[in-house]
Design a protein around this motif. Structure first.
Motif, PDB file in Angstrom:
ATOM      1  N   SER A  32      -2.773   6.059   0.249  1.00 23.15           N
ATOM      2  CA  SER A  32      -3.670   5.392  -0.692  1.00 23.15           C
ATOM      3  C   SER A  32      -4.532   4.370   0.033  1.00 23.15           C
ATOM      4  CB  SER A  32      -2.865   4.688  -1.785  1.00 23.15           C
ATOM      5  OG  SER A  32      -3.735   3.981  -2.654  1.00 23.15           O
ATOM      6  N   THR A  33      -5.733   4.167  -0.473  1.00 20.52           N
ATOM      7  CA  THR A  33      -6.605   3.123   0.062  1.00 20.52           C
ATOM      8  C   THR A  33      -6.543   1.868  -0.814  1.00 20.52           C
ATOM      9  OG1 THR A  33      -8.482   3.985  -1.177  1.00 20.52           O
ATOM     10  CG2 THR A  33      -8.176   4.793   1.082  1.00 20.52           C
ATOM     11  N   LYS A  34      -5.866   1.940  -1.951  1.00 20.73           N
ATOM     12  CA  LYS A  34      -5.757   0.798  -2.858  1.00 20.73           C
ATOM     13  C   LYS A  34      -4.603  -0.113  -2.443  1.00 20.73           C
ATOM     14  CE  LYS A  34      -7.725   3.023  -6.875  1.00 20.73           C
ATOM     15  NZ  LYS A  34      -7.558   3.324  -8.293  1.00 20.73           N
ATOM     16  N   THR A  35      -4.804  -1.395  -2.683  1.00 24.93           N
ATOM     17  CA  THR A  35      -3.763  -2.375  -2.450  1.00 24.93           C
ATOM     18  C   THR A  35      -3.062  -2.638  -3.772  1.00 24.93           C
ATOM     19  OG1 THR A  35      -4.978  -3.408  -0.657  1.00 24.93           O
ATOM     20  CG2 THR A  35      -3.286  -4.745  -1.715  1.00 24.93           C
ATOM     21  N   ARG A  40       0.870  -1.183   0.000  1.00 29.22           N
ATOM     22  CA  ARG A  40       0.000   0.000   0.000  1.00 29.22           C
ATOM     23  C   ARG A  40       0.898   1.221   0.000  1.00 29.22           C
ATOM     24  NH1 ARG A  40      -3.581  -1.191   3.846  1.00 29.22           N
ATOM     25  NH2 ARG A  40      -4.834  -2.198   2.285  1.00 29.22           N
TER      26      ARG A  40
END
Length: 126
Positions: A98-101, A94
């Motif tokens: 960011s909230t994305k993996t 991560r």
């Protein structure tokens, strides 16, 4: 299957190469990143926004990419070796803020120059 999996000495070598790559990645040490990719037209790297075919395209991408926002938290790493000369390294990560993996897959091969990435893929999931 007769190929030994995760021989301790080979796993240690690939882990060290992977850790060197990771340090170079987050600190934008382009010369080390270039070194750790196999210098071949057969090398490829699929990035989050680009498809790069051959060492020359990968090297050009590294030279032109921004050096900000490279820090990341490694969530999980799986390194598997197959025999003495082939390995995979897979990472979930991560980026800061960011909230994305992210997912990163690398195929490593032993060469006369040492361990080199011959194929890589980076992607993001929501």
């Amino acid at each position: 299957m007769n190929t030994p999996i995760n021989l301790p000495e080979v796993l240690a070598e690939v882990t060290a190469a992977f850790e060197r790559y990771e340090d170079a990645l987050v600190h934008n040490k382009v010369e080390i990143l270039d070194e750790l990719f196999w210098n071949s037209p057969h090398t490829l790297r699929y990035g989050a926004t680009e498809n790069l075919y051959g060492y020359q395209e990968i090297q050009a991408f590294r030279a032109s990419r921004p050096s900000q926002g490279l820090a990341r938290e490694i969530l999980r790493t799986v390194i598997t070796t197959f025999g003495h000369d082939f390995a995979t390294a897979n990472v979930e990560f991560r980026r800061e803020g960011s909230t994305k993996t992210g997912r990163q897959s690398q195929t490593w091969m032993r060469t006369a120059q040492g361990w080199r990435v011959v194929a890589a893929h980076v992607s993001l999931i929501g």
